[in-house]
Write a protein that holds these residues in place. Structure first.
Motif, PDB file in Angstrom:
ATOM      1  N   ASP A  29       0.823  -1.212   0.000  1.00 35.65           N
ATOM      2  CA  ASP A  29       0.000   0.000   0.000  1.00 35.65           C
ATOM      3  C   ASP A  29       0.860   1.266   0.000  1.00 35.65           C
ATOM      4  O   ASP A  29       0.518   2.257  -0.649  1.00 35.65           O
ATOM      5  CB  ASP A  29      -0.947   0.005   1.201  1.00 35.65           C
ATOM      6  N   ARG A  33       0.578   3.961  -2.947  1.00 34.88           N
ATOM      7  CA  ARG A  33       0.311   5.386  -2.720  1.00 34.88           C
ATOM      8  C   ARG A  33       1.465   6.246  -3.243  1.00 34.88           C
ATOM      9  O   ARG A  33       1.249   7.342  -3.759  1.00 34.88           O
ATOM     10  CB  ARG A  33       0.080   5.646  -1.226  1.00 34.88           C
ATOM     11  N   TYR A  34       2.671   5.752  -3.081  1.00 36.93           N
ATOM     12  CA  TYR A  34       3.830   6.491  -3.594  1.00 36.93           C
ATOM     13  C   TYR A  34       3.751   6.589  -5.124  1.00 36.93           C
ATOM     14  O   TYR A  34       3.976   7.646  -5.707  1.00 36.93           O
ATOM     15  CB  TYR A  34       5.123   5.792  -3.155  1.00 36.93           C
ATOM     16  N   LYS A  36       1.161   6.545  -6.959  1.00 36.89           N
ATOM     17  CA  LYS A  36       0.109   7.497  -7.339  1.00 36.89           C
ATOM     18  C   LYS A  36       0.583   8.934  -7.100  1.00 36.89           C
ATOM     19  O   LYS A  36       0.293   9.829  -7.878  1.00 36.89           O
ATOM     20  CB  LYS A  36      -1.191   7.177  -6.585  1.00 36.89           C
ATOM     21  N   LEU A  37       1.331   9.104  -6.005  1.00 34.56           N
ATOM     22  CA  LEU A  37       1.861  10.434  -5.675  1.00 34.56           C
ATOM     23  C   LEU A  37       2.763  10.963  -6.791  1.00 34.56           C
ATOM     24  O   LEU A  37       2.769  12.155  -7.088  1.00 34.56           O
ATOM     25  CB  LEU A  37       2.663  10.307  -4.369  1.00 34.56           C
ATOM     26  N   GLU A  87      -5.541   0.718  -0.256  1.00 35.30           N
ATOM     27  CA  GLU A  87      -6.281   1.160  -1.449  1.00 35.30           C
ATOM     28  C   GLU A  87      -6.159   0.132  -2.574  1.00 35.30           C
ATOM     29  O   GLU A  87      -5.601   0.407  -3.635  1.00 35.30           O
ATOM     30  CB  GLU A  87      -5.752   2.528  -1.903  1.00 35.30           C
ATOM     31  N   LYS A 441       2.897  11.090   3.231  1.00 32.25           N
ATOM     32  CA  LYS A 441       1.574  10.706   2.712  1.00 32.25           C
ATOM     33  C   LYS A 441       1.380   9.209   2.486  1.00 32.25           C
ATOM     34  O   LYS A 441       0.366   8.658   2.895  1.00 32.25           O
ATOM     35  CB  LYS A 441       1.267  11.475   1.419  1.00 32.25           C
ATOM     36  N   PRO A 442       2.327   8.514   1.840  1.00 33.91           N
ATOM     37  CA  PRO A 442       2.089   7.082   1.625  1.00 33.91           C
ATOM     38  C   PRO A 442       2.020   6.285   2.935  1.00 33.91           C
ATOM     39  O   PRO A 442       1.411   5.221   2.979  1.00 33.91           O
ATOM     40  CB  PRO A 442       3.304   6.635   0.808  1.00 33.91           C
ATOM     41  N   PRO A 445      -1.865   7.996   6.022  1.00 34.24           N
ATOM     42  CA  PRO A 445      -2.873   8.674   5.191  1.00 34.24           C
ATOM     43  C   PRO A 445      -3.765   9.648   5.958  1.00 34.24           C
ATOM     44  O   PRO A 445      -4.068  10.732   5.447  1.00 34.24           O
ATOM     45  CB  PRO A 445      -3.693   7.522   4.597  1.00 34.24           C
TER      46      PRO A 445
END
Ligand code: MSP
Length: 470
Positions: A29, A33-34, A36-37, A87, A441-442, A445
């Motif tokens: 995850d 997230r990274y 997507k960042l 996610e 952020k990753p 959250p």
């Protein structure tokens, strides 16, 4: 924008999740997230492995119909993954009818590499693994992971001719076309590959009823790992769909205990199907409980939901992503968890946000116009799957900001009327926290979206602390 497909091992549903199961999800995850960042598109599979002797035996022992049993436990995993804030995009169960049919089609495609022969040797139901004579002898006939004697088997099975693929697998590993992380595991895998015999890939129905039937031979059921590994592509719709948008996987996350299946049997299946190999296999270490492997008989199994309920999802992710090393075995204790929460999350980050937002608000500072650029050192650690190191690096920046406040003493500047200097110092600090926030952020959250709100424009201190102490 690149498409990245990420996968996690699908746990056996012979019980509820324990904290060790969190590792695959947390790591994948964070990476998702990274990605997507930094602007990539992510597809992210999770699921449950529901066939095999281990699960069947457990349902019998509990006197629950096996389908009911796997349904209930699969739901527990789904709930747990949801609570962890994962996610994911796809949840697969190996009892899904589409998965079962696709597995049979995969088997048929591999027919040229399959032959039938007698298996005489050992099996560990705990590992769901055929064990060679040599290994059984080395371990004195007892599985070191499950502390149970190996079962002697003598039965007619289908075999997968691993010999057909060994050279290609070795080459892919040596050339890092399928990169194995951490690096030192590569050698272990190459050694295992040297000695690896052809793999038995079925069991007689009399020995195993709970599984996918071998196409064209109802008397045999697929070996659970044949069925389980296929999930990574059946979930994408293989062989019905063209999966080339997403396959090969950018990274597959697994524990070190099951790396051998992913680094040897899985590539053999893929080569047999004419599919490319995953780009990276990330094999993490084990979470120990009070220094020992978690086991029901030792009584040190920790319920992840209890840990999540204690201080919430960010605290859970903080501990498992920073204090549990990405690649080495690491220990969970309640004491360490509480300590990390109070001294690091609450004191280092929680107080920083409170202090800085209060100072900014009092002195009418607003967020700057500067763009937030991700730190290059952090990026390089993240790109190399060194998540706990990347998290340490970001935390160093958190502490750096705390030190900067102590040194620059913005309250004295305000008191002395040094307004220009005050604005510069505060502007740098606010920019600093926004940059750290991007790196966090990753990992965290919820806290990071609150921090983004607090410092997003007109700065207002949070009404409730980010990490309340009990
Ligand atoms: N069903 C197989 C995986 C099939 S993947 C095609 C399996 N299941 S498992 O439930 O035993 O493990 C699932 C994942 O959890 C694996 O990646 C495993 O390494 C991980 N962990 C299980 N216990 C663990 C710890 N104590 N610590 C860290 N990870 C652990 O294997």
């Amino acid at each position: 924008m690149t498409k990245k497909y990420l996968t996690t091992a699908i746990p056996y549903v012979n019980g509820a999740p324990h904290i060790g199961h969190a590792m695959d999800y947390c790591l994948a995850d964070v990476y998702a997230r990274y990605q997507k960042l930094i602007g990539n598109e992510v597809r992210f599979q999770v699921g449950t492995d529901e066939h095999g002797n281990k699960i069947f035996a457990k349902s019998k022992e509990l006197n629950v119909p096996v389908k009911e049993y796997v349904d209930a436990n699969s739901n527990k995993f789904k709930e747990f993954i949801g609570k962890l804030g994962v996610e994911y995009t796809d949840f697969i169960r190996t009892t899904d009818v589409d998965h079962e049919r696709r597995c049979q089609e995969i088997w048929t495609k591999l027919n040229d590499h399959i032959y039938s022969a007698k298996y005489k040797g050992w099996y560990c139901t705990g590992c769901e693994r055929f064990v060679t004579e040599k290994e059984a002898e080395e371990n004195g006939g007892i599985c070191p992971d499950h502390q149970r004697p190996y079962e002697a088997l003598e039965e007619e099975n289908y075999y997968f001719r691993l010999a057909d693929f060994k050279d290609q697998i070795r080459e892919a590993i040596e050339k890092d076309e399928m990169l194995i992380l951490p690096e030192f595991r590569k050698k272990e895998v190459l050694k295992l590959l040297e000695d690896a015999p052809d793999v038995s890939i079925s069991r007689p129905r009399a020995q195993l009823t709970w599984g996918v039937s071998v196409p064209g031979d109802d008397s045999q059921v697929m070996y659970v790992w044949m069925d389980a590994l296929s999930n990574y592509i059946t979930v994408l719709g293989y062989p019905d769909n063209d999966i080339s948008d997403w396959w090969p996987a950018a990274a597959e996350f697994v524990g070190k205990d099951i790396l051998r299946f992913h680094a040897i049997l899985w590539p053999a299946i893929l080569i047999g199907l004419g599919l490319p190999l995953p780009k990276v296999l990330v094999s993490h270490g084990m979470v120990l409980s009070n220094g020992q492997k978690m086991s029901k008989s030792i009584g040190n199994v920790i319920d992840p939901v209890e840990v999540l309920d204690k201080h919430g999802v960010d605290a859970f992710r903080y501990f498992f992503l920073r204090h549990i090393d990405t690649f080495a075995d690491s220990d969970f204790t309640w004491e360490k968890f509480e300590d990390a929460y109070n001294n690091e999350l609450a004191n280092d980050l929680g107080n920083l946000v409170q202090r800085l937002a209060t100072l900014a608000h009092k002195n009418n500072i607003v967020a700057g116009e500067k763009n937030i650029v991700l730190d290059e050192n952090y990026k390089s650690l993240m790109d190399n799957y060194e998540f706990s190191k990347a998290f340490d690096y970001a935390w160093e920046k958190v502490n750096g900001l705390n030190r900067q406040i102590d040194e620059e003493k913005p309250w004295s500047l305000a008191k002395n009327g040094e307004i220009e200097k005050l604005n510069t110092v505060m502007g740098d600090l606010v920019q600093g926290i926004l940059e750290v926030n991007e790196m966090l952020k990753p990992f965290l959250p919820n806290a990071t979206s609150r921090i983004a709100e607090v410092f997003g424009g007109e700065i207002m201190p949070p009404e409730t602390p980010l990490f309340p102490k009990n």
